[in-house]
Design a protein around this motif. Structure first.
Motif, PDB file in Angstrom:
ATOM      1  N   GLY A 186      45.897 118.245  51.550  1.00 31.54           N
ATOM      2  CA  GLY A 186      46.019 119.663  51.237  1.00 31.54           C
ATOM      3  C   GLY A 186      47.088 120.377  52.039  1.00 31.54           C
ATOM      4  N   PHE A 187      47.928 119.615  52.747  1.00 31.25           N
ATOM      5  CA  PHE A 187      48.951 120.261  53.579  1.00 31.25           C
ATOM      6  C   PHE A 187      49.940 121.074  52.753  1.00 31.25           C
ATOM      7  CE2 PHE A 187      48.954 117.390  57.638  1.00 31.25           C
ATOM      8  CZ  PHE A 187      47.699 117.872  57.952  1.00 31.25           C
ATOM      9  N   PHE A 188      50.435 120.484  51.663  1.00 32.88           N
ATOM     10  CA  PHE A 188      51.516 121.107  50.898  1.00 32.88           C
ATOM     11  C   PHE A 188      51.108 121.323  49.445  1.00 32.88           C
ATOM     12  CE2 PHE A 188      53.487 118.260  54.095  1.00 32.88           C
ATOM     13  CZ  PHE A 188      53.995 119.230  54.937  1.00 32.88           C
ATOM     14  N   GLY A 189      51.210 122.557  48.992  1.00 37.73           N
ATOM     15  CA  GLY A 189      50.905 122.862  47.597  1.00 37.73           C
ATOM     16  C   GLY A 189      49.413 122.858  47.314  1.00 37.73           C
ATOM     17  N   GLY A 190      49.074 123.227  46.086  1.00 31.54           N
ATOM     18  CA  GLY A 190      47.672 123.269  45.697  1.00 31.54           C
ATOM     19  C   GLY A 190      47.087 124.657  45.822  1.00 31.54           C
ATOM     20  N   ALA A 191      45.750 124.713  45.867  1.00 30.77           N
ATOM     21  CA  ALA A 191      45.053 125.992  45.926  1.00 30.77           C
ATOM     22  C   ALA A 191      44.231 126.075  47.206  1.00 30.77           C
ATOM     23  CB  ALA A 191      44.200 126.150  44.676  1.00 30.77           C
ATOM     24  N   ALA A 192      42.927 126.324  47.068  1.00 30.55           N
ATOM     25  CA  ALA A 192      42.092 126.565  48.240  1.00 30.55           C
ATOM     26  C   ALA A 192      41.809 125.301  49.049  1.00 30.55           C
ATOM     27  CB  ALA A 192      40.775 127.206  47.802  1.00 30.55           C
ATOM     28  N   GLN A 193      41.703 124.159  48.382  1.00 26.18           N
ATOM     29  CA  GLN A 193      41.336 122.930  49.089  1.00 26.18           C
ATOM     30  C   GLN A 193      42.376 122.592  50.158  1.00 26.18           C
ATOM     31  OE1 GLN A 193      40.508 119.572  46.555  1.00 26.18           O
ATOM     32  NE2 GLN A 193      40.301 118.144  48.273  1.00 26.18           N
ATOM     33  N   GLY A 194      41.886 122.416  51.365  1.00 28.76           N
ATOM     34  CA  GLY A 194      42.780 122.113  52.469  1.00 28.76           C
ATOM     35  C   GLY A 194      43.595 123.306  52.928  1.00 28.76           C
ATOM     36  N   TYR A 195      43.197 124.499  52.503  1.00 26.69           N
ATOM     37  CA  TYR A 195      43.948 125.720  52.822  1.00 26.69           C
ATOM     38  C   TYR A 195      42.999 126.790  53.335  1.00 26.69           C
ATOM     39  CZ  TYR A 195      47.615 129.323  52.027  1.00 26.69           C
ATOM     40  OH  TYR A 195      48.558 130.318  52.156  1.00 26.69           O
ATOM     41  N   THR A 196      42.122 127.271  52.486  1.00 26.57           N
ATOM     42  CA  THR A 196      41.189 128.321  52.895  1.00 26.57           C
ATOM     43  C   THR A 196      39.731 127.869  52.873  1.00 26.57           C
ATOM     44  OG1 THR A 196      41.134 129.155  50.620  1.00 26.57           O
ATOM     45  CG2 THR A 196      42.705 130.191  52.132  1.00 26.57           C
ATOM     46  N   ASP A 197      39.486 126.577  52.671  1.00 27.81           N
ATOM     47  CA  ASP A 197      38.095 126.114  52.516  1.00 27.81           C
ATOM     48  C   ASP A 197      37.560 125.377  53.744  1.00 27.81           C
ATOM     49  OD1 ASP A 197      39.610 123.807  52.259  1.00 27.81           O
ATOM     50  OD2 ASP A 197      38.412 122.977  50.603  1.00 27.81           O
ATOM     51  N   TYR A 198      38.267 125.407  54.868  1.00 28.92           N
ATOM     52  CA  TYR A 198      37.730 124.780  56.077  1.00 28.92           C
ATOM     53  C   TYR A 198      36.579 125.627  56.617  1.00 28.92           C
ATOM     54  CZ  TYR A 198      41.779 121.644  56.368  1.00 28.92           C
ATOM     55  OH  TYR A 198      42.734 120.685  56.111  1.00 28.92           O
ATOM     56  N   PRO A 199      35.428 125.012  56.902  1.00 32.41           N
ATOM     57  CA  PRO A 199      34.273 125.800  57.347  1.00 32.41           C
ATOM     58  C   PRO A 199      34.350 126.207  58.810  1.00 32.41           C
ATOM     59  CG  PRO A 199      33.707 123.474  57.306  1.00 32.41           C
ATOM     60  CD  PRO A 199      35.087 123.580  56.751  1.00 32.41           C
ATOM     61  N   SER A 200      33.838 127.379  59.110  1.00 32.61           N
ATOM     62  CA  SER A 200      33.688 127.818  60.503  1.00 32.61           C
ATOM     63  C   SER A 200      32.371 127.286  61.051  1.00 32.61           C
ATOM     64  CB  SER A 200      33.700 129.353  60.553  1.00 32.61           C
ATOM     65  OG  SER A 200      32.546 129.861  59.883  1.00 32.61           O
ATOM     66  N   LEU A 201      32.186 127.419  62.355  1.00 34.18           N
ATOM     67  CA  LEU A 201      30.935 126.961  62.959  1.00 34.18           C
ATOM     68  C   LEU A 201      29.723 127.667  62.356  1.00 34.18           C
ATOM     69  CD1 LEU A 201      31.845 126.751  66.755  1.00 34.18           C
ATOM     70  CD2 LEU A 201      31.248 124.840  65.257  1.00 34.18           C
ATOM     71  N   SER A 202      29.851 128.962  62.109  1.00 36.08           N
ATOM     72  CA  SER A 202      28.725 129.710  61.547  1.00 36.08           C
ATOM     73  C   SER A 202      28.401 129.235  60.131  1.00 36.08           C
ATOM     74  CB  SER A 202      29.037 131.214  61.537  1.00 36.08           C
ATOM     75  OG  SER A 202      30.199 131.489  60.777  1.00 36.08           O
ATOM     76  N   GLU A 203      29.416 128.883  59.390  1.00 30.42           N
ATOM     77  CA  GLU A 203      29.179 128.375  58.035  1.00 30.42           C
ATOM     78  C   GLU A 203      28.531 127.013  58.068  1.00 30.42           C
ATOM     79  OE1 GLU A 203      32.851 130.556  55.654  1.00 30.42           O
ATOM     80  OE2 GLU A 203      33.202 128.669  56.708  1.00 30.42           O
ATOM     81  N   VAL A 204      28.913 126.197  59.022  1.00 32.02           N
ATOM     82  CA  VAL A 204      28.288 124.868  59.161  1.00 32.02           C
ATOM     83  C   VAL A 204      26.818 125.022  59.547  1.00 32.02           C
ATOM     84  CG1 VAL A 204      28.257 122.756  60.536  1.00 32.02           C
ATOM     85  CG2 VAL A 204      30.449 123.698  59.757  1.00 32.02           C
TER      86      VAL A 204
END
Length: 357
Positions: free
Chosen positions: A336-354
């Motif tokens: 998800g480094f280059f191109g695409g949409a949310a995956q590998g961009y804005t979908d990494y979870p925070s500790l609170s979400e985990v």
């Protein structure tokens, strides 16, 4: 490591901590160079670091090298970046837009104008680049005329003004990683015989003119620069004079009173020590691949005032919290480094979400 969480004065700003999000190309801009729909969310998620330096952003049409990278030279770009800066400021963060002219690291298929790249001299980097149709060799660039170099300096100046108009706290000049500014430094890329080639003073001239022009436009305390002394990426060879060029360049840049100097450290510790002595302002050090247990080491020894991180911030929007709690880090998704949409961009979870999952 605790000193990392102390506030620090950088240029005209007081930052909440000494952790910096390093600039990282994400290739998610719209076709016209306007930041993509998720850019504001992406940067705002990471606003707890003391300072965000954005992905490389072209100051002109000819500055583009890669597919779908953002620009900051049109009204549409300004409007797009305003959404990003507003989102970051709403969360108490600071954001500088990195101005990156790719120079010869460009392919016609990656730009809207389909021209070959421009460079100090008509010398190809000898490498391939990703395009929409796959990997292709980078063609020989067109050498800039002396007048075109002067116009490029003005392009940087105008882009800096537009960045501030878009709400950015300032700009960082990308003088590293084999792009246009560093191409002027390297005899392997610069064989000019005018005032921009030959002596180390001449090869440093373009970088100094860009920095002075931007500082004159938006203020030195909102102007910064990133350098990578000794890098050998993509045909760059700074030669035996390389370390002396940087000693001269850093001393001259120091006279401008810039907000910071950002060093992508390549391992020459003696040169790094000299740079620390020559540079009186804030110094950011980035060491690629720095292990978790070494985070904070350069700030602790006084070599750096701040430290910048790339993939760890990319994969951990709550990077600061995870360091403070000694919590595990998310692994970066290279797909998800280059191109695409949310995956590998804005979908990494925070500790609170985990914790709530």
């Amino acid at each position: 490591m605790s000193k990392l969480f102390d506030s620090v004065r950088v240029g005209r700003y007081t930052l909440s901590n000494r952790l910096v999000m390093a600039p990282m190309t994400r290739s998610r801009a719209q076709a016209d160079g306007t930041p993509g729909e998720l850019a504001a969310e992406y940067y705002a998620q990471r606003a707890s670091v003391g300072l965000i330096v954005t992905e490389g952003t072209q100051p002109s049409e000819d500055g583009q090298g890669y597919l779908t990278t953002p620009g900051i030279y049109s009204d549409a770009h300004v409007a797009g970046w305003k959404k990003v800066t507003s989102a970051v400021h709403a969360r108490g963060g600071h954001l500088f837009i990195q101005l990156m002219h790719a120079g010869r690291m460009s392919h016609p298929d990656n730009t809207r104008h389909h021209r070959v790249g421009v460079a100090p001299s008509a010398i190809a980097p000898g490498t391939a680049m990703f395009t929409a149709s796959g990997m292709q060799d980078i063609p020989v660039p067109r050498a800039l005329t002396t007048e075109e170099i002067r116009q490029t300096v003005q392009d940087f100046r105008t882009a800096a003004r537009r960045a501030v108009d878009a709400g950015a706290d300032g700009v960082e000049i990308h003088g590293a990683n084999a792009y246009l500014v560093q191409q002027f430094f390297a005899p392997s890329a610069n064989t000019r015989t005018d005032v921009y080639g030959g002596s180390l003073e001449n090869r440093a001239r373009f970088a100094l003119e860009v920095a002075a022009a931007i500082a004159g436009e938006i203020g030195a305390d909102r102007t910064a620069i990133r350098l990578s002394p000794g890098t050998t990426l993509w045909g760059i060879d700074e030669g035996a004079q390389g370390p002396d060029l940087y000693r001269y360049l850093v001393a001259e840049l120091d006279k401008l009173g810039l907000a910071w100097l950002h060093i992508a450290h390549q391992g020459n510790e003696a040169l790094m020590t000299d740079i620390r002595k020559l540079w009186k302002g804030a110094l950011i050090v980035n060491r690629a691949g720095r292990p978790r247990e070494q985070i904070g080491a350069d700030v602790a020894t006084g070599l750096a005032d701040l430290e910048s991180y790339g993939q760890m911030v990319l994969a951990n929007p709550d990077f600061v919290t995870r360091l403070q709690r000694n919590a595990a880090m998310n692994a970066a998704d290279r797909n998800g480094f280059f191109g695409g949409a949310a995956q590998g961009y804005t979908d990494y979870p925070s500790l609170s979400e985990v914790a709530s999952a």
